[in-house]
Design a protein around this motif. Sequence first.
Motif, short mmCIF file in Angstrom:
data_model
loop_
_atom_site.label_atom_id
_atom_site.label_comp_id
_atom_site.label_asym_id
_atom_site.label_seq_id
_atom_site.Cartn_x
_atom_site.Cartn_y
_atom_site.Cartn_z
N ASN A 131 -3.17 118.82 -132.71
CA ASN A 131 -2.66 118.78 -134.08
C ASN A 131 -3.40 117.75 -134.92
OD1 ASN A 131 -0.71 120.67 -133.28
ND2 ASN A 131 0.78 119.08 -132.76
N PRO A 132 -3.31 117.85 -136.26
CA PRO A 132 -3.88 116.81 -137.11
C PRO A 132 -3.21 115.46 -136.85
CG PRO A 132 -3.40 118.79 -138.38
CD PRO A 132 -2.76 118.98 -137.03
N ASN A 133 -3.89 114.38 -137.27
CA ASN A 133 -3.36 113.02 -137.13
C ASN A 133 -3.07 112.65 -135.68
OD1 ASN A 133 -3.34 112.44 -140.01
ND2 ASN A 133 -1.66 113.92 -140.11
N PHE A 134 -3.90 113.21 -134.78
CA PHE A 134 -3.87 112.85 -133.36
C PHE A 134 -2.53 113.18 -132.71
CE2 PHE A 134 -6.18 109.64 -135.95
CZ PHE A 134 -7.44 110.14 -135.72
N GLY A 135 -1.99 114.31 -133.09
CA GLY A 135 -0.72 114.75 -132.53
C GLY A 135 -0.89 115.89 -131.54
N GLY A 136 0.20 116.22 -130.83
CA GLY A 136 0.19 117.33 -129.89
C GLY A 136 -0.55 117.00 -128.61
N ARG A 137 -0.93 118.05 -127.89
CA ARG A 137 -1.67 117.86 -126.65
C ARG A 137 -3.00 117.16 -126.92
NH1 ARG A 137 -3.71 122.17 -123.83
NH2 ARG A 137 -3.83 123.40 -125.76
N SER A 138 -3.48 116.43 -125.91
CA SER A 138 -4.78 115.77 -126.06
C SER A 138 -5.53 115.84 -124.74
CB SER A 138 -4.61 114.31 -126.49
OG SER A 138 -3.98 113.56 -125.47
#
Length: 334
Positions: free
Chosen positions: A9-16
């Motif tokens: 996701n944007p802004n370093f969100g969600g899975r990584s």
Amino acid sequence: MSKIIVFENPNFGGRSKEFTSSVPNLIKENFNDCISSLRVIGNPWLAYSDVNYRGSQFVYEEGDYATMECNDSFSSLEMVTEDLTNPQITLYEDVNYGGRSIVLTGETNLVHISFQDVASSHKVQKGVWVLYEESNRRGAQMVARASRDLPDYGSFNKKASHVRPLMPGIRSIKAEINWKKKEERVRPVTIDSICGLNQGEQEKSFSNELIKEYEGFITDSFSFSSPTQIPWGMSFSVDVGAMKADKNFSLSETFTVEKGSSNTRTEKKSIRVSLPTKIAPHTKLTVNVVRKEVNTKALVMLTIMRGSQAIVEFGEYRCQSGISITTECKEEKI
């Protein structure tokens, strides 16, 4: 060290997911067409719309990219491994390295040197370069790499208006503490007070306990200057052995600092204190348990190596120590 951290996701969100080597197929990594933000640490990375480093190409140098123009469109990632210091490229007016030529060693707006919409082929002597269709890094782009000479731009012939070399990422950080100019403040703190009273003619036991336990501590921390060129996730070591006054504490003499982390560590330990055994006749005995708290701060010089360039910044190291616990006895005749 060079790595890329991609986020769903944007802004370093969600899975990584973190990669430290090139990824020819993000489908196998279960991360195909779902990257919406990313972080690059170290040398640049190239992202491609298709697997096996094909299709549209996008360049990401060291830094944070909270939003992206091409969300959910990458299928492979390639780490740039070329030497990016002292870059040089030769642009040619015609295909097959013919016609006028110009040698560049830094970022150039081709409008200013009468070479806009002229280049049709190139040879890269060193580094990795990006050619843009429009001035000021805008429009369609093409990546030029050392040992990959291109004799014919094809559809990109006579369209380049701006050229720049990719910059190397930070390759090392050396931290040196200036202990000679450290600031230190010592404060005694009474953490307990025990009284005993003997109104009789004979000595009397002071307490049923001969030993009491108290909590000592060491906390050290590091803070960066603001702003800093050190990117999120970059780590380095600080030698703080000069602050290790008590070998009974296990805090390492090497403090690992990471940008983006709390960079604070604390150790606590029980410290035993002996108490008096007797109180003299007609005496009031007061035992104060005192902890010596020492607060120290010192400037840390950071030498940051980016390619062959050295950049100097400063940070601050702090240590709060409460590992010295003693007793102070006071007698009053009654």
